[in-house]
Every structure is written in structure tokens, then in C-alpha cells.
Motif scaffolding. Sequence first.
Motif, PDB file in Angstrom:
ATOM      1  N   LEU A   1      12.050  19.498 -18.127  1.00  0.00           N
ATOM      2  CA  LEU A   1      10.828  20.000 -17.524  1.00  0.00           C
ATOM      3  C   LEU A   1      11.140  21.098 -16.517  1.00  0.00           C
ATOM      4  N   LYS A   2      12.064  20.808 -15.598  1.00  0.00           N
ATOM      5  CA  LYS A   2      12.471  21.797 -14.599  1.00  0.00           C
ATOM      6  C   LYS A   2      13.953  21.606 -14.285  1.00  0.00           C
ATOM      7  N   GLU A   3      14.675  22.709 -14.134  1.00  0.00           N
ATOM      8  CA  GLU A   3      16.126  22.636 -13.985  1.00  0.00           C
ATOM      9  C   GLU A   3      16.568  21.894 -12.740  1.00  0.00           C
ATOM     10  N   TRP A   4      15.753  21.912 -11.693  1.00  0.00           N
ATOM     11  CA  TRP A   4      16.223  21.322 -10.441  1.00  0.00           C
ATOM     12  C   TRP A   4      16.417  19.812 -10.517  1.00  0.00           C
ATOM     13  N   PHE A   5      15.877  19.166 -11.524  1.00  0.00           N
ATOM     14  CA  PHE A   5      16.027  17.712 -11.617  1.00  0.00           C
ATOM     15  C   PHE A   5      17.443  17.289 -12.024  1.00  0.00           C
ATOM     16  N   ALA A   6      18.280  18.220 -12.431  1.00  0.00           N
ATOM     17  CA  ALA A   6      19.677  17.885 -12.741  1.00  0.00           C
ATOM     18  C   ALA A   6      20.613  18.218 -11.582  1.00  0.00           C
ATOM     19  N   ARG A   7      20.090  18.749 -10.500  1.00  0.00           N
ATOM     20  CA  ARG A   7      20.945  19.140  -9.387  1.00  0.00           C
ATOM     21  C   ARG A   7      21.636  17.936  -8.744  1.00  0.00           C
ATOM     22  N   GLY A   8      22.876  18.121  -8.416  1.00  0.00           N
ATOM     23  CA  GLY A   8      23.589  17.133  -7.615  1.00  0.00           C
ATOM     24  C   GLY A   8      24.263  16.016  -8.378  1.00  0.00           C
ATOM     25  N   TYR A   9      24.110  15.955  -9.694  1.00  0.00           N
ATOM     26  CA  TYR A   9      24.681  14.846 -10.460  1.00  0.00           C
ATOM     27  C   TYR A   9      26.044  15.197 -11.032  1.00  0.00           C
ATOM     28  N   ARG A  10      26.982  14.283 -10.853  1.00  0.00           N
ATOM     29  CA  ARG A  10      28.281  14.417 -11.528  1.00  0.00           C
ATOM     30  C   ARG A  10      28.132  14.076 -13.004  1.00  0.00           C
ATOM     31  N   TYR A  11      27.263  13.104 -13.301  1.00  0.00           N
ATOM     32  CA  TYR A  11      26.997  12.679 -14.675  1.00  0.00           C
ATOM     33  C   TYR A  11      25.483  12.724 -14.909  1.00  0.00           C
ATOM     34  N   TYR A  12      25.052  13.480 -15.904  1.00  0.00           N
ATOM     35  CA  TYR A  12      23.625  13.528 -16.260  1.00  0.00           C
ATOM     36  C   TYR A  12      23.495  13.142 -17.726  1.00  0.00           C
ATOM     37  N   MET A  13      22.925  11.964 -17.972  1.00  0.00           N
ATOM     38  CA  MET A  13      22.788  11.428 -19.323  1.00  0.00           C
ATOM     39  C   MET A  13      21.340  11.592 -19.764  1.00  0.00           C
ATOM     40  N   ASN A  14      21.106  12.549 -20.651  1.00  0.00           N
ATOM     41  CA  ASN A  14      19.760  12.866 -21.102  1.00  0.00           C
ATOM     42  C   ASN A  14      19.269  11.761 -22.042  1.00  0.00           C
ATOM     43  N   SER A  15      18.169  11.135 -21.663  1.00  0.00           N
ATOM     44  CA  SER A  15      17.665   9.978 -22.417  1.00  0.00           C
ATOM     45  C   SER A  15      16.755  10.375 -23.569  1.00  0.00           C
ATOM     46  N   SER A  16      16.457  11.656 -23.726  1.00  0.00           N
ATOM     47  CA  SER A  16      15.556  12.087 -24.790  1.00  0.00           C
ATOM     48  C   SER A  16      16.201  11.922 -26.159  1.00  0.00           C
ATOM     49  N   GLY A  17      15.365  11.569 -27.100  1.00  0.00           N
ATOM     50  CA  GLY A  17      15.802  11.496 -28.487  1.00  0.00           C
ATOM     51  C   GLY A  17      15.007  12.475 -29.321  1.00  0.00           C
TER      52      GLY A  17
ATOM     53  N   LYS B   1       0.845  -1.195   0.000  1.00  0.00           N
ATOM     54  CA  LYS B   1       0.000   0.000   0.000  1.00  0.00           C
ATOM     55  C   LYS B   1       0.878   1.242   0.000  1.00  0.00           C
ATOM     56  N   ALA B   2       1.606   1.408  -1.097  1.00  0.00           N
ATOM     57  CA  ALA B   2       2.451   2.589  -1.279  1.00  0.00           C
ATOM     58  C   ALA B   2       1.686   3.618  -2.107  1.00  0.00           C
ATOM     59  N   TYR B   3       1.857   4.894  -1.748  1.00  0.00           N
ATOM     60  CA  TYR B   3       1.057   5.943  -2.382  1.00  0.00           C
ATOM     61  C   TYR B   3       1.904   7.113  -2.862  1.00  0.00           C
ATOM     62  N   ALA B   4       1.451   7.671  -3.990  1.00  0.00           N
ATOM     63  CA  ALA B   4       1.980   8.931  -4.495  1.00  0.00           C
ATOM     64  C   ALA B   4       1.122  10.032  -3.900  1.00  0.00           C
ATOM     65  N   ALA B   5       1.675  10.785  -2.948  1.00  0.00           N
ATOM     66  CA  ALA B   5       0.895  11.826  -2.290  1.00  0.00           C
ATOM     67  C   ALA B   5       0.627  12.995  -3.228  1.00  0.00           C
ATOM     68  N   ASP B   6       1.564  13.279  -4.127  1.00  0.00           N
ATOM     69  CA  ASP B   6       1.425  14.382  -5.077  1.00  0.00           C
ATOM     70  C   ASP B   6       1.606  13.832  -6.482  1.00  0.00           C
ATOM     71  N   ILE B   7       0.666  14.145  -7.368  1.00  0.00           N
ATOM     72  CA  ILE B   7       0.755  13.693  -8.758  1.00  0.00           C
ATOM     73  C   ILE B   7       0.578  14.894  -9.676  1.00  0.00           C
ATOM     74  N   PRO B   8       1.036  14.773 -10.971  1.00  0.00           N
ATOM     75  CA  PRO B   8       1.767  13.660 -11.545  1.00  0.00           C
ATOM     76  C   PRO B   8       3.284  13.830 -11.458  1.00  0.00           C
ATOM     77  N   THR B   9       4.005  13.692 -12.587  1.00  0.00           N
ATOM     78  CA  THR B   9       5.445  13.428 -12.587  1.00  0.00           C
ATOM     79  C   THR B   9       6.285  14.485 -11.879  1.00  0.00           C
ATOM     80  N   GLU B  10       6.099  15.743 -12.216  1.00  0.00           N
ATOM     81  CA  GLU B  10       6.962  16.795 -11.666  1.00  0.00           C
ATOM     82  C   GLU B  10       6.881  16.848 -10.148  1.00  0.00           C
ATOM     83  N   VAL B  11       5.656  16.844  -9.623  1.00  0.00           N
ATOM     84  CA  VAL B  11       5.500  16.969  -8.173  1.00  0.00           C
ATOM     85  C   VAL B  11       5.886  15.677  -7.453  1.00  0.00           C
TER      86      VAL B  11
END
Length: 473
Positions: free
Chosen positions: A104-120, A41-51
Motif C-alpha cells: 500500500l505504502k513503502e513506509w510500512f516496511a521501514r525499520g525491519y530487518r526481516y519483512y515477510m510479505n503475507s500476501s498470496g 474505551k480505546a479509539y482509532a482517531a484516524d481511519i481506515p487502515t493506512e492512516v
Amino acid sequence: MKIILISLDTLRASRLSGYGYGKPTSPYLDRIAEQGVTFEKAYAADIPTEVAHTGIFTGKIGLSTGIVSHGSGLTHLPKTTAWLPTMLRKAGFTTAAVDNLYQLKEWFARGYRYYMNSSGEKRWIDGRTVNDLAMPWLKEHKDENFFLFLHYWDTHTPYLPPEDYVSRFYESGRDPYDSRHTSMEAAYNHLAYPFFKHHHYDLVEGVTDSAYYDALYDAEIRYLDDRLQELDEHLEQIGIREETLVILFGDHGESLTEHDIYWDHCGLYEPTVHVPIIMRWPGRMSAGRRVQGLVQQVDLLPTILEAVRQEAPEGIDLSKLEDPAGLDGFSLWPTIQGTADHTHETIYLSECAWQASRGIRTERYKYIHTYDSGPFTRPDCELYDLETDPEETVNLANELPELTASFERQLKEWVAAKLDGREDPMQVQLQEAGLPFRRRIEEILASVGITWEEWLADPRRERFDSAVRNNHS
């Protein structure tokens, strides 16, 4: 110490064979679960993806971070907010991600030494692309303490699985394009049709049988399951499987026509907010344990930090990994070790994308208050007894007015306490910009000369398609 955190975007818990679904969608995920711990019984308290992902990486719900809307231009996460990859990198971990949320939002790249963008070139991302980026990186960094975030999108629309996967889940001999089927009419004549025509329906053109779309979703899960097997076998081949903490989660689920929602993730109903969480760490977790009480995604950050403190790996500065102040999540380790069966008595739910609403999920009841229903028809208040009505089909709000009023008071008091005098970010969004996804529909309609008010009065597929043809002729 190695940590792999895996987001399985749009993966609905009840569609996994390991969560009770009757079709073989997830045999390898089931195997991982048998080797580790499953949270039923695991829940996503905030939806969708960004939040949802913001909550996972901060350990805080949207009312604490201020991020309650998806796709809004009004949102910003201060750099002073504690962020899991940043904390781990400062402590000495090599941090990496295969992801595209940075777009989508810049903060999702914070903290990574390596960020490999999977978009094509296309929005749709194949899990094989994620593996092709992740597996060489794993081999190169296998001797380091690392944190790797992987984001798989296969179960997100548009569902485009290989054809041989579809045949496993769609009735043999049945024609998904037979004009005698009528089950797609409600979806094709829904207010949200202009959005999904461009982003989904046109890519699987002419389907008349809604069961086919359900089969496509199941096929995508099975395809994703094979990609996870591929990844796990790679961990074995490079010799780090036994020392790697693997955490898999759904950021939100997917509605498959329930509640007038057609292959999308909105509404605070179980298909969208009930998500899988599965963990495996050989030798540190009891194999096959199933946690039956309520937990939520923001519990993952304190759980990971506690795991590192328990392991105390050489070269990691544990003083950098104290729990940040104001967390809404709690460590799952008591539930993993069997001294507790839940982390929360109550889960508070929130959404602000297609519609704006908040809710309460207890062991027995679901309460939902809708502030703006967007392209849907919703009552202001909904109350469901999940013991007798797990599919949430009978709204008891009028039949049980005292209980409904009690939940409404509880929700208001909780929101006020969380805000502590601050403006409600959901109300700011609605007042200053409106629902983010309604704006998308309005832009599509405007491009063919239809106003939102005109569409509300006559939302027919034929009318919109005719406007598209006329606009391009």
C-alpha cells in the motif's frame, strides 16, 4: 526482551465476548485479557487502515503526520519522521514483520530487518498463513531481543471462514438464500454496490439474508481467535511466553448495516472507531485489569518505549529510545498501573476514504462534521448523547444548537492549532483528487459505461448487473 505487536484488522470491539457481546466469538482473547489489561474505551482517531497504522508507528495523529487519507496517491511520509521499528532496530532490537502493508505504502516496511510479505495470489489473507511465517521465525530468534509485528486480516471483507465456524453463529435451519428475505435489498441498491459486488458479494453469491453476513463476521472472529491461541501456545512451547510483551489492537472496527454502512469501515460512529486494545506482560502487569477511560491508538508507541526503558534489557541502547518530539500519544503505563484511568479527556476523530469527516468523542458526546459524504447521505453536523443513545440513532444537532456550535468551534480551533499555518491535507485531497474510494467506484462504473452522475440518479443493483452483462456479451 521480546515485543509482539498484533494488528487485528477490522476487529470491532463490541463484537468480542470480552467486550460484552453475547456470543462466544473470542474465548482465547478473553483469556489473554484476563491475564493482562483490557482498555474498554480505546479509539482509532484516524481511519481506515493506512492512516491508523501510520499513527500507531509514529505516535502521531494524521494532522501531525499529514497522512489523513487511505489509498491516496498524494500522500507521503518523510523519512525524517520517527518510526517505531526504525527506533527499535537502531537501539539493538531484531525487528521483523509478517505484513503486506508495504504494497500500500513503502513506509510500512521501514525499520525491519526481516519483512515477510503475507500476501498470496488472492487479496484475502488467512491467519494460518501469518502463523506459518511467524512461528518458525519466533523459534529461530527466541534468544534475542526482538520486536515482531503481525498483521491478521481474517475479519476484513470478504468474510470467508471455514463452514464449520459459520454454523456456530447462524441460526440452524435458516436459509440465507431464501427469496423471501428482503434484508439485503438496501445493501444491494446502495451507491457503493459496484465496489462491494466485486470485492465481497460475488464471493458469497446470492445471499438474501443480512443476518448471514453478520454471522460470517462473527465466524471470522472466532477463526482468528483460534489462530491467536495457536500462536500463544507456540510461545509457550519455545519457552518465551512469560517474558514477552504482547499487544493486540484493532486498527478500526466494522459497521454491520448501521448508519447505511454495509460490512465496511467508514463513518466516525462507534462500530468503526471503538476498537479493542489488550496487553499482556506476565509479572509486569496486573492480571484482569480493565481501564475504563478514553485512550487511543497513538498511545501505543510511547507505551512501548517506556516499557523498554523500564525493562532496560541487556544489549539495548536506551539513549536511542527517547520519546520523539511532538507526540500526540501518551504512555498508557499510568493506566496500566492504576494511577490514572485515561490518557485523553477528548478523542479527535478523522476519516478520508469513502467520505471525509472529522469528529469529537468525549465521555458523553459524539460530534461529527461531514465535509464530503461520498456515496452516503449525511447531514453536515451530527451530535449524539452516548449515555442515552449508545447506538447513535438520534441526531441532537438541531435540538441542542448551543452545544453543537460549541463542539464545532472546538473542532475548528483544534484543527487550526494542529496545522499551525500548514495546508489542511484533507482539503488538499478533496480539492486535488477527491475521495479515494469514490474514484474506485467511478472506475468500475466507467468500465461498464455508466457515469457517476447517472449512477447517483439511479443506483439499482439490476441496472449495474445488466450493464456488466451487456459490457461482457
